[in-house]
Design an enzyme around this catalytic site. Structure first.
Site, PDB file in Angstrom:
ATOM      1  N   GLY A  14      -5.299   3.657 -15.546  1.00  0.00           N
ATOM      2  CA  GLY A  14      -6.442   3.898 -14.662  1.00  0.00           C
ATOM      3  C   GLY A  14      -7.528   2.840 -14.781  1.00  0.00           C
ATOM      4  O   GLY A  14      -8.712   3.156 -14.866  1.00  0.00           O
ATOM      5  N   ASN A 107      -6.213   3.081  -2.060  1.00  0.00           N
ATOM      6  CA  ASN A 107      -5.375   2.618  -3.164  1.00  0.00           C
ATOM      7  C   ASN A 107      -5.608   1.126  -3.364  1.00  0.00           C
ATOM      8  O   ASN A 107      -5.934   0.408  -2.415  1.00  0.00           O
ATOM      9  CB  ASN A 107      -3.895   2.866  -2.839  1.00  0.00           C
ATOM     10  CG  ASN A 107      -2.980   2.431  -3.973  1.00  0.00           C
ATOM     11  OD1 ASN A 107      -3.206   2.765  -5.130  1.00  0.00           O
ATOM     12  ND2 ASN A 107      -1.947   1.672  -3.638  1.00  0.00           N
ATOM     13  N   HIS A 109      -3.692  -2.360  -4.657  1.00  0.00           N
ATOM     14  CA  HIS A 109      -2.352  -2.900  -4.865  1.00  0.00           C
ATOM     15  C   HIS A 109      -2.465  -4.318  -5.403  1.00  0.00           C
ATOM     16  O   HIS A 109      -3.282  -5.111  -4.920  1.00  0.00           O
ATOM     17  CB  HIS A 109      -1.587  -2.894  -3.533  1.00  0.00           C
ATOM     18  CG  HIS A 109      -0.165  -3.354  -3.666  1.00  0.00           C
ATOM     19  ND1 HIS A 109       0.825  -2.570  -4.224  1.00  0.00           N
ATOM     20  CD2 HIS A 109       0.435  -4.535  -3.332  1.00  0.00           C
ATOM     21  CE1 HIS A 109       1.957  -3.242  -4.217  1.00  0.00           C
ATOM     22  NE2 HIS A 109       1.757  -4.430  -3.693  1.00  0.00           N
ATOM     23  N   GLU A 179      -9.030  -6.716  -8.966  1.00  0.00           N
ATOM     24  CA  GLU A 179      -8.941  -5.352  -8.440  1.00  0.00           C
ATOM     25  C   GLU A 179     -10.190  -4.554  -8.777  1.00  0.00           C
ATOM     26  O   GLU A 179     -10.747  -3.853  -7.918  1.00  0.00           O
ATOM     27  CB  GLU A 179      -7.724  -4.629  -9.034  1.00  0.00           C
ATOM     28  CG  GLU A 179      -6.389  -5.098  -8.533  1.00  0.00           C
ATOM     29  CD  GLU A 179      -5.240  -4.392  -9.236  1.00  0.00           C
ATOM     30  OE1 GLU A 179      -4.092  -4.675  -8.866  1.00  0.00           O
ATOM     31  OE2 GLU A 179      -5.480  -3.575 -10.129  1.00  0.00           O
TER      32      GLU A 179
END
Length: 199
Positions: A14, A107, A109, A179
């Protein structure tokens, strides 16, 4: 608007969940981490959530997908989630959850979509494919979640150049860093109204 209420789904570490949580705690995001749901009760994300007082739930999915979908949907609704963030959640979401939170599930990726997405393309498998194809760059991509893997509308992309000396490990670290920054920035833009929900 009121503080954005964010629910997180994670299967393993996470990493972006942790980054967003830390941004909330340091007042960089006007939001609340309302809960963490994992399909693995021994995941590091689950332990992190419990350690930091974020309500955490283990909802197993294997072989009980319809029941898991119902439990997940009810839990997210019960905690008043405005936005659902997937942080390395390696299961498809069911129709109840997808319909209830349509346009409000994101989300991240670790590659360019659609070229490096789809079934089986996650984590180091993406980085290996990128290196095998001798790409000059890769990316972190945030997209809407729908019923197919890595298929929904792309919301934000951060290009990550590939160095000649890169291997899977070094590339993974840099993409993961991108990210985290990209997710925090995207949520900041949602809160600021530049990216209004639902998408």
């Amino acid at each position: 608007m009121n503080r954005l209420r964010i629910a997180f789904l994670a299967s393993n570490n996470g990493t972006s969940f942790r980054a967003v949580y830390e941004a909330i705690q340091s007042d960089k995001l006007d939001a609340t981490a309302v809960l963490l749901v994992t399909n693995k009760n021994h995941s590091p994300a689950f332990a992190f959530a419990e350690e930091h007082g974020v309500p955490s739930f283990h909802i197993p999915t294997k072989g009980v997908e319809a029941d898991a979908d119902k439990r997940l949907q009810e839990t997210l609704v019960g905690y008043g989630a405005d936005l659902v963030v997937l942080s390395g959640y390696l299961r498809k979401l069911g129709p109840l959850t997808l319909e209830t939170f349509k346009g409000r599930i994101l989300n991240v990726h670790p590659g360019l979509l659609p070229k490096y997405g789809g079934l089986g393309m996650y984590g180091r498998k993406v980085h290996q494919a990128v290196l095998d194809n001798k790409e000059r760059s890769t990316a972190a991509t945030i997209h809407l979640v729908d019923a197919q893997y890595d298929h929904g509308l792309t919301i934000a992309t951060e290009v990550v150049p590939i160095d000649a000396a890169d291997d899977i490990s070094s590339l993974e670290i840099r993409v993961m860093e991108a990210e985290c920054v990209l997710f925090v920035e995207t949520i900041r833009r949602i809160i600021g109204g530049q990216l209004p929900l639902p998408f």
